[in-house]
Write a protein that holds these residues in place. Sequence first.
Motif, PDB file in Angstrom:
ATOM      1  N   ARG A 409     -11.840 -34.136 -55.176  1.00 61.52           N
ATOM      2  CA  ARG A 409     -11.929 -34.967 -53.963  1.00 61.52           C
ATOM      3  C   ARG A 409     -10.569 -35.092 -53.293  1.00 61.52           C
ATOM      4  NH1 ARG A 409     -15.817 -40.002 -55.964  1.00 61.52           N
ATOM      5  NH2 ARG A 409     -17.806 -38.877 -55.860  1.00 61.52           N
ATOM      6  N   LEU A 410      -9.533 -35.286 -54.133  1.00 61.53           N
ATOM      7  CA  LEU A 410      -8.182 -35.390 -53.589  1.00 61.53           C
ATOM      8  C   LEU A 410      -7.779 -34.090 -52.897  1.00 61.53           C
ATOM      9  CD1 LEU A 410      -5.573 -37.034 -53.314  1.00 61.53           C
ATOM     10  CD2 LEU A 410      -4.856 -36.149 -55.529  1.00 61.53           C
ATOM     11  N   LEU A 411      -8.105 -32.953 -53.566  1.00 63.28           N
ATOM     12  CA  LEU A 411      -7.790 -31.655 -52.969  1.00 63.28           C
ATOM     13  C   LEU A 411      -8.566 -31.460 -51.675  1.00 63.28           C
ATOM     14  CD1 LEU A 411      -6.361 -28.915 -53.247  1.00 63.28           C
ATOM     15  CD2 LEU A 411      -8.338 -28.103 -54.558  1.00 63.28           C
ATOM     16  N   PHE A 412      -9.852 -31.866 -51.697  1.00 60.61           N
ATOM     17  CA  PHE A 412     -10.672 -31.756 -50.488  1.00 60.61           C
ATOM     18  C   PHE A 412     -10.102 -32.608 -49.357  1.00 60.61           C
ATOM     19  CE2 PHE A 412     -14.201 -33.443 -47.903  1.00 60.61           C
ATOM     20  CZ  PHE A 412     -14.696 -32.252 -47.386  1.00 60.61           C
ATOM     21  N   MET A 413      -9.674 -33.826 -49.727  1.00 65.83           N
ATOM     22  CA  MET A 413      -9.086 -34.713 -48.711  1.00 65.83           C
ATOM     23  C   MET A 413      -7.798 -34.115 -48.147  1.00 65.83           C
ATOM     24  SD  MET A 413      -9.672 -38.520 -50.323  1.00 65.83           S
ATOM     25  CE  MET A 413      -8.674 -39.274 -49.047  1.00 65.83           C
ATOM     26  N   LEU A 414      -6.967 -33.552 -49.053  1.00 67.19           N
ATOM     27  CA  LEU A 414      -5.718 -32.942 -48.598  1.00 67.19           C
ATOM     28  C   LEU A 414      -6.000 -31.758 -47.677  1.00 67.19           C
ATOM     29  CD1 LEU A 414      -3.585 -33.035 -51.894  1.00 67.19           C
ATOM     30  CD2 LEU A 414      -3.194 -34.361 -49.820  1.00 67.19           C
ATOM     31  N   ILE A 415      -6.978 -30.909 -48.104  1.00 67.30           N
ATOM     32  CA  ILE A 415      -7.329 -29.758 -47.270  1.00 67.30           C
ATOM     33  C   ILE A 415      -7.877 -30.220 -45.922  1.00 67.30           C
ATOM     34  CG2 ILE A 415      -8.916 -27.802 -47.068  1.00 67.30           C
ATOM     35  CD1 ILE A 415      -8.681 -27.456 -50.110  1.00 67.30           C
ATOM     36  N   SER A 416      -8.730 -31.274 -45.973  1.00 68.85           N
ATOM     37  CA  SER A 416      -9.299 -31.811 -44.731  1.00 68.85           C
ATOM     38  C   SER A 416      -8.213 -32.332 -43.813  1.00 68.85           C
ATOM     39  CB  SER A 416     -10.301 -32.931 -45.049  1.00 68.85           C
ATOM     40  OG  SER A 416     -11.356 -32.455 -45.850  1.00 68.85           O
ATOM     41  N   VAL A 417      -7.252 -33.071 -44.410  1.00 70.57           N
ATOM     42  CA  VAL A 417      -6.153 -33.621 -43.605  1.00 70.57           C
ATOM     43  C   VAL A 417      -5.317 -32.499 -43.003  1.00 70.57           C
ATOM     44  CG1 VAL A 417      -3.997 -34.923 -43.725  1.00 70.57           C
ATOM     45  CG2 VAL A 417      -6.031 -35.818 -44.849  1.00 70.57           C
ATOM     46  N   VAL A 418      -5.026 -31.479 -43.861  1.00 68.35           N
ATOM     47  CA  VAL A 418      -4.230 -30.340 -43.371  1.00 68.35           C
ATOM     48  C   VAL A 418      -4.970 -29.624 -42.243  1.00 68.35           C
ATOM     49  CG1 VAL A 418      -3.339 -28.068 -43.997  1.00 68.35           C
ATOM     50  CG2 VAL A 418      -2.958 -29.994 -45.520  1.00 68.35           C
ATOM     51  N   LEU A 419      -6.291 -29.388 -42.447  1.00 69.59           N
ATOM     52  CA  LEU A 419      -7.086 -28.732 -41.408  1.00 69.59           C
ATOM     53  C   LEU A 419      -7.140 -29.565 -40.137  1.00 69.59           C
ATOM     54  CD1 LEU A 419     -10.086 -27.301 -43.484  1.00 69.59           C
ATOM     55  CD2 LEU A 419      -8.253 -26.009 -42.401  1.00 69.59           C
ATOM     56  N   LEU A 420      -7.278 -30.888 -40.328  1.00 70.37           N
ATOM     57  CA  LEU A 420      -7.340 -31.791 -39.176  1.00 70.37           C
ATOM     58  C   LEU A 420      -6.030 -31.754 -38.400  1.00 70.37           C
ATOM     59  CD1 LEU A 420      -9.213 -33.861 -37.828  1.00 70.37           C
ATOM     60  CD2 LEU A 420      -8.107 -35.629 -39.181  1.00 70.37           C
ATOM     61  N   ILE A 421      -4.913 -31.835 -39.156  1.00 71.82           N
ATOM     62  CA  ILE A 421      -3.599 -31.799 -38.509  1.00 71.82           C
ATOM     63  C   ILE A 421      -3.382 -30.451 -37.835  1.00 71.82           C
ATOM     64  CG2 ILE A 421      -1.108 -31.832 -38.939  1.00 71.82           C
ATOM     65  CD1 ILE A 421      -1.649 -33.855 -41.179  1.00 71.82           C
ATOM     66  N   THR A 422      -3.770 -29.360 -38.563  1.00 69.27           N
ATOM     67  CA  THR A 422      -3.621 -28.021 -37.993  1.00 69.27           C
ATOM     68  C   THR A 422      -4.447 -27.866 -36.725  1.00 69.27           C
ATOM     69  OG1 THR A 422      -3.299 -27.137 -40.241  1.00 69.27           O
ATOM     70  CG2 THR A 422      -3.833 -25.561 -38.495  1.00 69.27           C
ATOM     71  N   SER A 423      -5.700 -28.355 -36.787  1.00 73.18           N
ATOM     72  CA  SER A 423      -6.562 -28.290 -35.595  1.00 73.18           C
ATOM     73  C   SER A 423      -5.966 -29.072 -34.444  1.00 73.18           C
ATOM     74  CB  SER A 423      -7.958 -28.830 -35.930  1.00 73.18           C
ATOM     75  OG  SER A 423      -8.546 -28.107 -36.981  1.00 73.18           O
ATOM     76  N   PHE A 424      -5.452 -30.263 -34.786  1.00 72.41           N
ATOM     77  CA  PHE A 424      -4.840 -31.095 -33.751  1.00 72.41           C
ATOM     78  C   PHE A 424      -3.631 -30.389 -33.129  1.00 72.41           C
ATOM     79  CE2 PHE A 424      -1.643 -34.333 -32.611  1.00 72.41           C
ATOM     80  CZ  PHE A 424      -2.335 -34.982 -31.603  1.00 72.41           C
ATOM     81  N   LEU A 425      -2.805 -29.794 -34.019  1.00 70.99           N
ATOM     82  CA  LEU A 425      -1.617 -29.086 -33.518  1.00 70.99           C
ATOM     83  C   LEU A 425      -2.020 -27.889 -32.666  1.00 70.99           C
ATOM     84  CD1 LEU A 425       0.709 -29.172 -36.671  1.00 70.99           C
ATOM     85  CD2 LEU A 425       0.988 -30.455 -34.549  1.00 70.99           C
ATOM     86  N   ILE A 426      -3.069 -27.168 -33.121  1.00 72.04           N
ATOM     87  CA  ILE A 426      -3.540 -26.020 -32.337  1.00 72.04           C
ATOM     88  C   ILE A 426      -4.019 -26.475 -30.968  1.00 72.04           C
ATOM     89  CG2 ILE A 426      -5.368 -24.277 -32.188  1.00 72.04           C
ATOM     90  CD1 ILE A 426      -5.143 -23.980 -35.245  1.00 72.04           C
ATOM     91  N   ILE A 427      -4.796 -27.587 -30.959  1.00 70.98           N
ATOM     92  CA  ILE A 427      -5.293 -28.126 -29.681  1.00 70.98           C
ATOM     93  C   ILE A 427      -4.129 -28.533 -28.789  1.00 70.98           C
ATOM     94  CG2 ILE A 427      -6.557 -30.046 -28.641  1.00 70.98           C
ATOM     95  CD1 ILE A 427      -8.409 -29.963 -31.113  1.00 70.98           C
ATOM     96  N   VAL A 428      -3.128 -29.214 -29.412  1.00 70.49           N
ATOM     97  CA  VAL A 428      -1.962 -29.648 -28.631  1.00 70.49           C
ATOM     98  C   VAL A 428      -1.210 -28.443 -28.079  1.00 70.49           C
ATOM     99  CG1 VAL A 428       0.296 -30.743 -28.807  1.00 70.49           C
ATOM    100  CG2 VAL A 428      -1.682 -31.847 -29.832  1.00 70.49           C
TER     101      VAL A 428
END
Length: 666
Positions: A409-428
Motif C-alpha cells: 500500500r505504501l509503495l502504491f501510494m508512493l507510485i500514485s503520488v509520483v504519478l500524480l506529481i509527474t502528471s501535474f508537472l507534465i500538464i504544467v
Amino acid sequence: MCLAICFSLFNVKTFAQTKDVDSIERLLQKSSNSKDYDYNSRFLFAKQAEQLSNKLNIDSLKLKSNIEIANLYKEKGAFQLFLNANNDNIKQAERAGDSVSIALLYHDTANYYFRRSTDSAYNYFYKAEKIYRALKDNYNTASTLLGIAIIQKNEKDFIGSEVTSVEGITLLDSLPDTQNIIRKKAFLFNNLGIVFDELQQYDDAIDYHNKSLQLKRRLNGDNSHTISNSLNNLALTYKNSGAYNIALEYYEDILSDATLKSQRPQIYALVLDNYAHTLYLNEEEEQLPQLYLEALKICDSIGATYNSIIINQHLAEFYNGRDQKDSAKYYAHKAKDISEQYHNDDLLKSLLLLSEIEVDSVAVNYYKDYIRLSDSLHKSERSVRNKFARIRYETKEIELKNEKITKERLLFMLISVVLLITSFLIIVIVSQRNKNKALEFKQRQQKANEEIYNLMLSQQDKIEEARTLEKRRISEELHDGVLGRLFGTRLSLDSLNASKTDEAIETRSNYIEELKTIELEIRKVSHDLNMDFVSHSGYIDIIKALLEKQSLAYNLECALKYEDNINWDDISNRIKIHFYRIIQEALQNSYKHSKADRVNIDFYRTDNDICLDITDNGIGFDISKSRKGIGLKNMSSRVHEIHGVLVLKSDKNGGTKISIKTPIFN
C-alpha cells in the motif's frame, strides 16, 4: 472588534468542551469505584459517560466509556453482552488505530475464554502479547505470557509453559519492584512450581513455590488467600515427593486458619482432602475416613462437584486398601460418573482405579478403557500443542501478510503520488509550452503586423514619392516643352505683326492674346501639379482605411477627428504604430465587450504632446471590480513603451473612454 468576539467565542467553546471531558473522566472514575457505589449506580455512570462521549464525538472517550460498560457486563455475569461489547470495542479500536486499547481488549477477551475455550483464550493472549511486545510494554507482555503459560501447563505442554514463564519473569526483572510486578512474578513462580511438580522435579518445584511464597508475603494488604494457595501447592509437592511429614506440617498450618472453612469452604475441602490423603500415604489412618467424608460433605453442600472427584477417588483407594470392595466400588464409580462429564485425567484415574478394584473381565474392560482414553488424551494433548504452534505460525503469517500489504500500500501510494506529481508537472509543462507558443505566436503576429504597417508606410511613401516625381515630370514637360513651343509661336506671331494692315494686326493680336491665355492656363496647371497638396496626410489615410475596414467588419459607425496642425512627419513611426494598434484593439473591444455601435477617434495636440481619445457608446463596466483583460494590458504596455499616459474611464451603461497622451519627441 469582530476578531475579539470570535476569539472569545472560541475560548468559551473550548472551555465548555474541556469541562465536558472532565465530567466524562469523573463519571468513569465513579463507575469503577465499587467501594462507594453499588453496581446499578456505577452502570448508570458509565452510560452517562458514553452518552456525553457520543455528544462530543471524541473517539478515545467513546472507546474508554464502552470498555467500562463491557467490564461492568462481565462483573454482572452477563458474559454474552460482555463478549458482544468487547468485539465492537475491538473493531472501534482498530479503526482508531489505538494499539494500547486493542491489546487490552484482546487480553480481556482471552480472560473471558480462559475457562471456556482454550484455543480462543490462547489466540487472544498471543495477539495481545504481540502488540504489548511491539509497544515495549514489558509488564503487560509478562501478564499475557502468564496467561499463555497457564494454558500450556493445563494442556500438559510443560516445556512450553516453563519457557514462557521464565520469559515473563525475565521481563519483570527489568522493571522496578512495584506491588503489581511482585504479584505477577509470584504467579509466574507459582506456575513454574506446578510445572516442575508435574515433571516430578520436586526440588525445583519446591524452590519455585518458596520463591512465589516469599514474594506474596511482600505484598501489602490481606494476602492470606493467595498465601494459602501457595502453601497448599508447596505441601502437595512435598506429598508427591514422599516427604509426608513436611507436607502434613504445611497442611496443618493452613487448616489452623479458623476463617478458612467459613470464608473459603471450597479451598478448605481441597486442603482437608490432601491432608487426609497424606495421612493415608503416611499410614496414619486414625482420622480416616472421617476427614474424607467431611471434605466430601462440604463439596456437596456448596455444589463443588468437580472437586468431589478426587475425594471420591481417595475414598475408593482407602476402602480398597482395607479390602472393603463394595465401598471402594461405590466411590470409584461415583468418581468415574462425575469425571465422565469432563473427560480428562480425572476420568483416566477413575478408570485405572476401577481396573484395580474390579476383578476378572470387568477389571480388564476398565483397563482397556483406561488405555484407550490414555491414548486419546495423549493425542489430544499433542493436537493442542500442535494447535498452539499453528496459532503462533498463523498469527506470524498474518503479521507478515499485513506487513507485506502495508508495504504494498505504501509503495502504491508512493507510485500514485509520483504519478500524480509527474502528471501535474507534465500538464504544467505542456500548458506553459502552449502559453509560450501562444505568446510567441502573438509576438510574431505583432511583429508581422508592425512589419506590414511599416511596409504600408513605406509603400505609401513610395506612392507619394512616385506621385511627386510624376507631377514634377508633367510640370517640367508642360513648362519646358509645350510652353516653350507656345512661346516660340507667340514670338513668330509678333514678328508677323510687321504687316501694317489693320485686319492683319487685329487678327494677329487676337491670336497672340489667345496664346497668352493658353500660356497662363498651362503655367497655372504646371504650378498646381508641382504643389504637393496631399503632403503630410499619409498616416491619416491609413487610419481612415483602418476605420473603413473595421466599420464594415464590426458594423460600427466610426467618426475620425484630427487637427491640421499635427505634422505626422515629425512623429516617430513607433508612436504611429502603437496608436494604430491601440485603435485596432479599442475597436475590437467595443465590438466584443462594450456592445457599442458608434466609436469616435480624436487626434489633437497639446504643447509638446500628441493625444488620442477613443470613445464609444457601449454598456461600459465597473473599473474597480473588473479584472484587466489582455487587451487593456497590451494597451498599457504600448503606452508605457512610448512613455505616455493612459487614462481609462467607464461607467455602467455610460460608455467607455480611452485617453492617451505621449510626448511627440521620444
